[in-house]
Design an enzyme around this catalytic site. Structure first.
Site, PDB file in Angstrom:
ATOM      1  N   VAL A  37       0.852  -1.189   0.000  1.00 17.35           N
ATOM      2  CA  VAL A  37       0.000   0.000   0.000  1.00 17.35           C
ATOM      3  C   VAL A  37       0.889   1.241   0.000  1.00 17.35           C
ATOM      4  CG1 VAL A  37      -1.917  -1.163   1.163  1.00 17.35           C
ATOM      5  CG2 VAL A  37      -0.187  -0.007   2.541  1.00 17.35           C
ATOM      6  N   PHE A  38       0.311   2.354  -0.397  1.00 21.19           N
ATOM      7  CA  PHE A  38       1.082   3.587  -0.437  1.00 21.19           C
ATOM      8  C   PHE A  38       0.155   4.774  -0.192  1.00 21.19           C
ATOM      9  CE2 PHE A  38      -0.642   3.102  -4.652  1.00 21.19           C
ATOM     10  CZ  PHE A  38      -0.886   4.385  -5.108  1.00 21.19           C
ATOM     11  N   ASN A 158      -8.965   2.729  -1.081  1.00 23.73           N
ATOM     12  CA  ASN A 158      -7.647   2.245  -0.676  1.00 23.73           C
ATOM     13  C   ASN A 158      -6.616   2.497  -1.768  1.00 23.73           C
ATOM     14  OD1 ASN A 158      -8.644   0.570   1.757  1.00 23.73           O
ATOM     15  ND2 ASN A 158      -9.842  -0.232   0.059  1.00 23.73           N
ATOM     16  N   LYS A 159      -5.388   2.795  -1.351  1.00 18.85           N
ATOM     17  CA  LYS A 159      -4.288   2.910  -2.308  1.00 18.85           C
ATOM     18  C   LYS A 159      -3.454   1.629  -2.211  1.00 18.85           C
ATOM     19  CE  LYS A 159      -3.829   7.908  -2.938  1.00 18.85           C
ATOM     20  NZ  LYS A 159      -3.838   7.878  -4.389  1.00 18.85           N
ATOM     21  N   ILE A 160      -3.938   0.576  -2.860  1.00 21.37           N
ATOM     22  CA  ILE A 160      -3.282  -0.715  -2.862  1.00 21.37           C
ATOM     23  C   ILE A 160      -2.527  -0.871  -4.178  1.00 21.37           C
ATOM     24  CG2 ILE A 160      -3.668  -3.211  -2.830  1.00 21.37           C
ATOM     25  CD1 ILE A 160      -6.115  -2.656  -1.036  1.00 21.37           C
TER      26      ILE A 160
END
Length: 306
Positions: A37-38, A158-160
C-alpha cells in the site's frame, strides 16, 4: 524528474539512508504480486514553516488499506506521521510531495505471503505542480477511457499497489491520443474518476460528484466537499453519465497532485466556455488560503510538526 538526489535521504524502517542506497530486493513479494500500500501526501510552505496537508487522515488511510490486505504495519500511526515530517526536514524542503510505501520482503516467494517482513519507506521531494501551472486557469483536456474502473473492489477507498494497472493504462491511452487525462467509467457505464483524480461537475449552480462505489474516496475530494458546503454550495453525490460531463457548466479534478484543476475539454468538446468557471475559481482560491496557512477555520488540516 527527481533532482538533487545525491543530497536526499529516504526514511526506511526507522532510520534514514541515502537516496541512491535505498534498495528493494528483486524477489520482494510486492514486486511480483502487488501486495503493498502507499500514500500520496503534500506539504506546503507557510509563514510558520512547512505544513503537511491532512497528514493524519492520509496515514490512517494507509493503515486501513494495509489491514484490508492483512498487512500489519510494524510502526504506529504516530511514528509514521513523525517520520513524514522528518523526511521534509532532513531533505531541507519547505514544500513538496511525500510518498510513504509499505511492502513485503523477500524471505520467500509464491502466493503464500506468510511470515514475510513488512517494510516501510518514506521519500520526500520537490513537486511544485503535477500539471502545467497554466492548467489551473485554462483547464485541461480529457477523454473517455476504454479502460473501466471496476476490476478490483479493493481499489475503492484504498491505495493498494496491485490495483493501479488499469489507471496507468488509461492515462497512457489519453496521452497517446493528445489528451491530458483520462475519464474512467465503471462497469455500469457511470463516470468513476480520472486515472489518479476525483472528478466534480457543476450544473445550474449545484456541484455533483460520483459516488465512491467504484472510485477512490480521495482526501482532497472529501476536503473540497466540506469546503463547498461551508461556502453554502449544494453538493450532491450521484451517478453521473457521459452527457452529464459533456453538458456541464464547469468541471474539475481534485487530488493531492492536481489539487483543484479545471477540465475545459471532453473528447474534443468544449465544456461551457472552455476555461475555468466561477465556482471552480472560488474553490481554488479558498483551497489556496487553506494550504498556505491563512485560514483559521481549517487550521487543523495542517500539521506543522509531528
Amino acid at each position: 524528474m527527481f533532482v538533487n538526489t545525491e543530497k536526499k535521504l529516504i526514511w526506511k524502517n526507522g532510520s534514514f539512508e541515502k537516496w541512491d542506497d535505498s534498495k528493494v530486493h528483486v524477489l520482494s513479494h510486492t514486486l511480483h504480486y502487488g501486495t503493498g500500500v502507499f500514500e500520496g501526501v503534500r506539504a506546503y510552505k507557510t509563514d510558520c514553516g512547512p505544513a503537511i496537508f491532512r497528514l493524519k487522515e492520509h496515514t490512517k488511510r494507509l493503515f486501513n488499506a494495509a489491514a484490508k490486505i492483512n498487512i500489519k504495519i510494524p510502526f504506529s500511526e504516530e511514528e509514521i506521521n513523525k517520520a513524514q515530517y522528518e523526511a521534509l526536514i532532513k531533505n531541507k524542503l519547505d514544500e513538496g510531495y511525500i510518498r510513504p510505501i509499505v511492502y513485503l520482503g523477500n524471505e520467500g516467494l509464491g502466493l503464500r505471503a506468510k511470515d514475510l517482513s513488512v517494510n516501510v519507506s518514506i521519500a520526500a521531494w520537490e513537486w511544485p505542480s503535477y500539471m502545467d501551472p497554466k492548467a489551473k486557469q485554462n483547464g485541461i483536456s480529457v477523454m473517455k477511457s476504454s479502460y473501466q474502473q471496476y476490476e478490483n473492489p479493493l481499489h475503492s477507498g484504498n491505495k493498494i499497489i496491485g490495483t493501479y494497472f488499469s489507471n496507468t493504462m488509461a492515462l497512457h491511452e489519453a496521452l497517446d491520443n493528445g489528451a491530458d487525462e483520462a475519464i474512467m467509467f465503471d462497469k455500469n457505464g457511470f463516470i468513476s474518476e480520472g486515472s489518479g483524480e476525483n472528478i466534480f461537475i457543476v450544473k445550474d449552480g449545484t456541484i455533483f460528484t460520483p459516488t465512491t462505489e467504484h472510485c477512490l474516496n480521495g482526501i482532497t475530494r472529501q476536503s473540497v466537499i466540506q469546503i463547498a458546503k461551508d461556502q453554502k454550495y449544494n453538493v450532491e453525490e450521484k451517478d453521473l453519465g457521459y452527457d452529464d460531463l459533456l453538458n456541464a457548466d464547469e468541471a474539475f479534478f481534485t487530488g493531492t497532485a492536481v489539487e483543484i484543476t479545471p477540465i475545459s475539454r471532453f473528447d474534443n468538446n468544449i465544456i461551457n466556455i472552455g476555461g475555468r468557471g466561477e465556482i471552480t475559481e472560488n474553490l481554488q482560491d479558498k483551497f489556496q488560503k487553506i494550504i498556505s496557512g491563512n485560514d483559521e477555520q481549517y487550521k487543523n488540516w495542517l500539521t506543522y510538526k509531528a
